[in-house]
Design a protein around this motif. Sequence first.
Motif, PDB file in Angstrom:
ATOM      1  N   ASN A  82      21.090   1.597   7.453  1.00  0.00           N
ATOM      2  CA  ASN A  82      20.404   0.352   7.123  1.00  0.00           C
ATOM      3  C   ASN A  82      19.248   0.674   6.183  1.00  0.00           C
ATOM      4  OD1 ASN A  82      22.114  -0.855   8.971  1.00  0.00           O
ATOM      5  ND2 ASN A  82      20.575  -0.945  10.590  1.00  0.00           N
ATOM      6  N   VAL A  83      19.050  -0.206   5.205  1.00  0.00           N
ATOM      7  CA  VAL A  83      18.000   0.039   4.213  1.00  0.00           C
ATOM      8  C   VAL A  83      17.188  -1.231   4.015  1.00  0.00           C
ATOM      9  CG1 VAL A  83      17.452   0.880   1.896  1.00  0.00           C
ATOM     10  CG2 VAL A  83      19.565   1.630   3.028  1.00  0.00           C
ATOM     11  N   LEU A  84      15.859  -1.097   4.057  1.00  0.00           N
ATOM     12  CA  LEU A  84      14.944  -2.195   3.773  1.00  0.00           C
ATOM     13  C   LEU A  84      14.178  -1.910   2.492  1.00  0.00           C
ATOM     14  CD1 LEU A  84      13.392  -4.829   4.784  1.00  0.00           C
ATOM     15  CD2 LEU A  84      11.674  -3.215   5.649  1.00  0.00           C
ATOM     16  N   TRP A  85      14.267  -2.828   1.526  1.00  0.00           N
ATOM     17  CA  TRP A  85      13.364  -2.782   0.374  1.00  0.00           C
ATOM     18  C   TRP A  85      12.171  -3.648   0.747  1.00  0.00           C
ATOM     19  CZ3 TRP A  85      18.448  -1.805  -0.316  1.00  0.00           C
ATOM     20  CH2 TRP A  85      18.784  -0.742  -1.170  1.00  0.00           C
ATOM     21  N   ALA A  86      11.011  -3.004   0.917  1.00  0.00           N
ATOM     22  CA  ALA A  86       9.863  -3.648   1.552  1.00  0.00           C
ATOM     23  C   ALA A  86       8.880  -4.268   0.569  1.00  0.00           C
ATOM     24  CB  ALA A  86       9.129  -2.634   2.430  1.00  0.00           C
ATOM     25  N   GLY A  87       9.009  -3.975  -0.724  1.00  0.00           N
ATOM     26  CA  GLY A  87       8.139  -4.590  -1.715  1.00  0.00           C
ATOM     27  C   GLY A  87       6.665  -4.313  -1.492  1.00  0.00           C
ATOM     28  N   ASN A  88       5.839  -5.211  -2.000  1.00  0.00           N
ATOM     29  CA  ASN A  88       4.393  -5.021  -1.928  1.00  0.00           C
ATOM     30  C   ASN A  88       3.792  -5.098  -0.525  1.00  0.00           C
ATOM     31  OD1 ASN A  88       4.010  -4.512  -4.624  1.00  0.00           O
ATOM     32  ND2 ASN A  88       3.541  -6.630  -5.160  1.00  0.00           N
ATOM     33  N   PRO A  89       4.385  -5.835   0.419  1.00  0.00           N
ATOM     34  CA  PRO A  89       3.767  -5.872   1.747  1.00  0.00           C
ATOM     35  C   PRO A  89       3.590  -4.490   2.377  1.00  0.00           C
ATOM     36  CG  PRO A  89       5.302  -7.679   1.537  1.00  0.00           C
ATOM     37  CD  PRO A  89       5.460  -6.836   0.305  1.00  0.00           C
ATOM     38  N   PHE A  90       4.597  -3.640   2.228  1.00  0.00           N
ATOM     39  CA  PHE A  90       4.480  -2.239   2.664  1.00  0.00           C
ATOM     40  C   PHE A  90       4.455  -1.394   1.391  1.00  0.00           C
ATOM     41  CE2 PHE A  90       6.423  -4.269   6.391  1.00  0.00           C
ATOM     42  CZ  PHE A  90       5.571  -3.831   7.390  1.00  0.00           C
ATOM     43  N   ILE A  91       3.282  -1.213   0.848  1.00  0.00           N
ATOM     44  CA  ILE A  91       3.177  -0.667  -0.501  1.00  0.00           C
ATOM     45  C   ILE A  91       3.516   0.817  -0.542  1.00  0.00           C
ATOM     46  CG2 ILE A  91       0.723   0.019  -0.626  1.00  0.00           C
ATOM     47  CD1 ILE A  91       0.932  -2.054  -3.193  1.00  0.00           C
ATOM     48  N   ALA A  92       3.157   1.550   0.501  1.00  0.00           N
ATOM     49  CA  ALA A  92       3.458   2.983   0.592  1.00  0.00           C
ATOM     50  C   ALA A  92       3.016   3.460   1.972  1.00  0.00           C
ATOM     51  CB  ALA A  92       2.739   3.780  -0.499  1.00  0.00           C
ATOM     52  N   GLU A  93       3.423   4.667   2.316  1.00  0.00           N
ATOM     53  CA  GLU A  93       2.991   5.258   3.582  1.00  0.00           C
ATOM     54  C   GLU A  93       1.552   5.752   3.467  1.00  0.00           C
ATOM     55  OE1 GLU A  93       4.807   9.563   3.880  1.00  0.00           O
ATOM     56  OE2 GLU A  93       6.252   8.248   2.903  1.00  0.00           O
ATOM     57  N   SER A  94       1.018   6.295   4.546  1.00  0.00           N
ATOM     58  CA  SER A  94      -0.341   6.833   4.562  1.00  0.00           C
ATOM     59  C   SER A  94      -0.513   7.827   3.411  1.00  0.00           C
ATOM     60  CB  SER A  94      -0.585   7.539   5.894  1.00  0.00           C
ATOM     61  OG  SER A  94      -1.833   8.176   5.902  1.00  0.00           O
ATOM     62  N   PRO A  95      -1.663   7.773   2.728  1.00  0.00           N
ATOM     63  CA  PRO A  95      -2.928   7.098   3.058  1.00  0.00           C
ATOM     64  C   PRO A  95      -3.092   5.709   2.436  1.00  0.00           C
ATOM     65  CG  PRO A  95      -3.319   8.607   1.267  1.00  0.00           C
ATOM     66  CD  PRO A  95      -1.862   8.758   1.631  1.00  0.00           C
ATOM     67  N   ALA A  96      -2.035   5.159   1.822  1.00  0.00           N
ATOM     68  CA  ALA A  96      -2.166   3.850   1.168  1.00  0.00           C
ATOM     69  C   ALA A  96      -2.419   2.760   2.207  1.00  0.00           C
ATOM     70  CB  ALA A  96      -0.906   3.528   0.382  1.00  0.00           C
ATOM     71  N   ILE A  97      -3.251   1.785   1.828  1.00  0.00           N
ATOM     72  CA  ILE A  97      -3.472   0.603   2.649  1.00  0.00           C
ATOM     73  C   ILE A  97      -2.937  -0.604   1.876  1.00  0.00           C
ATOM     74  CG2 ILE A  97      -5.441   1.544   3.896  1.00  0.00           C
ATOM     75  CD1 ILE A  97      -7.264  -0.123   2.022  1.00  0.00           C
ATOM     76  N   PRO A  98      -2.693  -1.727   2.557  1.00  0.00           N
ATOM     77  CA  PRO A  98      -2.097  -2.876   1.870  1.00  0.00           C
ATOM     78  C   PRO A  98      -3.002  -3.486   0.806  1.00  0.00           C
ATOM     79  CG  PRO A  98      -2.517  -3.359   4.198  1.00  0.00           C
ATOM     80  CD  PRO A  98      -2.847  -1.928   3.991  1.00  0.00           C
ATOM     81  N   TRP A  99      -2.352  -4.119  -0.177  1.00  0.00           N
ATOM     82  CA  TRP A  99      -3.047  -4.820  -1.257  1.00  0.00           C
ATOM     83  C   TRP A  99      -3.082  -6.303  -0.915  1.00  0.00           C
ATOM     84  CZ3 TRP A  99      -2.560  -3.082  -6.925  1.00  0.00           C
ATOM     85  CH2 TRP A  99      -2.501  -1.667  -7.013  1.00  0.00           C
ATOM     86  N   LEU A 100      -4.050  -6.722  -0.138  1.00  0.00           N
ATOM     87  CA  LEU A 100      -4.113  -8.126   0.284  1.00  0.00           C
ATOM     88  C   LEU A 100      -5.076  -8.906  -0.606  1.00  0.00           C
ATOM     89  CD1 LEU A 100      -4.093  -7.539   4.147  1.00  0.00           C
ATOM     90  CD2 LEU A 100      -2.176  -8.174   2.672  1.00  0.00           C
TER      91      LEU A 100
END
Length: 340
Positions: free
Chosen positions: A218-236
């Motif tokens: 199974n594959v999810l394309w997560a787009g901007n909501p999950f921008i990247a793994e740590s250390p990135a934080i969301p762009w809200l």
Amino acid sequence: MKNHKNILVALLFIIAFFSAQQMHAQFPLPPEVPIWDANKVTLQLHKISANVYAVSPSTTETETAKGIPQATSAGFIVGDKGVLLIETMLNKRLYDQLLKLIRSVTPKPIIYAVNTSDHGDHCFGNYLLPKETVLIQNEFCKENLSKNYENIKQFMIMLFGKDRGIEQSVYRPADLTIALNQSIKLDLGGGKIVEIINTGTAQSPADLFVYLKDSDKNVLWAGNPFIAESPAIPWLFDGYFLEPVKNLQKIYDMIGDNDVVVPGHGRITNKAGIKFTIDYVNALKQNVEDAVKKGETLEQAKATITMKEFDKGYVLFNWLHYNFNLPNAYNDIKKNSLGK
């Protein structure tokens, strides 16, 4: 009558011009512009499973964990009927790279293309798609792009620089839209059935998630909501908080531990890899709720809610946390508390 029309057009142009100037003046810029350089990005193909591919910048494997912002990721799925493409990129240079990677795998036509966001790095290549391709967005995305395309272009130029091919993009309307809290399933043939999900705002109201439930992976394309793994934080920075917290959790709960996740701007990961985003927004929510209960002003909350445990080297942490994420959380939570 003709003169009146000309005057009206001129007035509308002046209003739009000064609105764009005001946006530039008020919007706090990141520490470096461009955030990443679309003239230098090289896209790389990743085979996830049979006929399923992710595409991401060649630097994601080495730079994501260092906290260096990455260009947009994409992907495609090949079925018996043709190709479903996820994202069309920021400019012609990147779209052409993406198309070349598709053609290295299959000559089949691109029958569907999905934009997971109305941000230009996900959709400004739409005008380059074949006319026969069915372009899919959520309802808000289509409406916003139709009304604000030129302003969005100026916003993207502000963040990603002039002469990056953004100026050449022209609006192409979506052929198929997905309503709020709805999803559609597309049968590509060959056992490839893709679900495209509009949860509502998870980063912006234009969000879509692309989820392939496959016998292999199974594959999810997560787009901007999950921008990247740590250390990135969301762009809200689209002005929302409480709804994204709810919808991020909804998507996180939907996927399995062994699912592959293609973030919007980072290396391929899994459910554990995107938990940092969930932990950050939940901690921010709790901290801001406590601050509002104490009667703290926004400036006082900024001074106390530093959340250093999440500041692990992401280049954009301070820019996002103090200018957007924390203020949006504060305003949303305070408004919600006053409404009770």
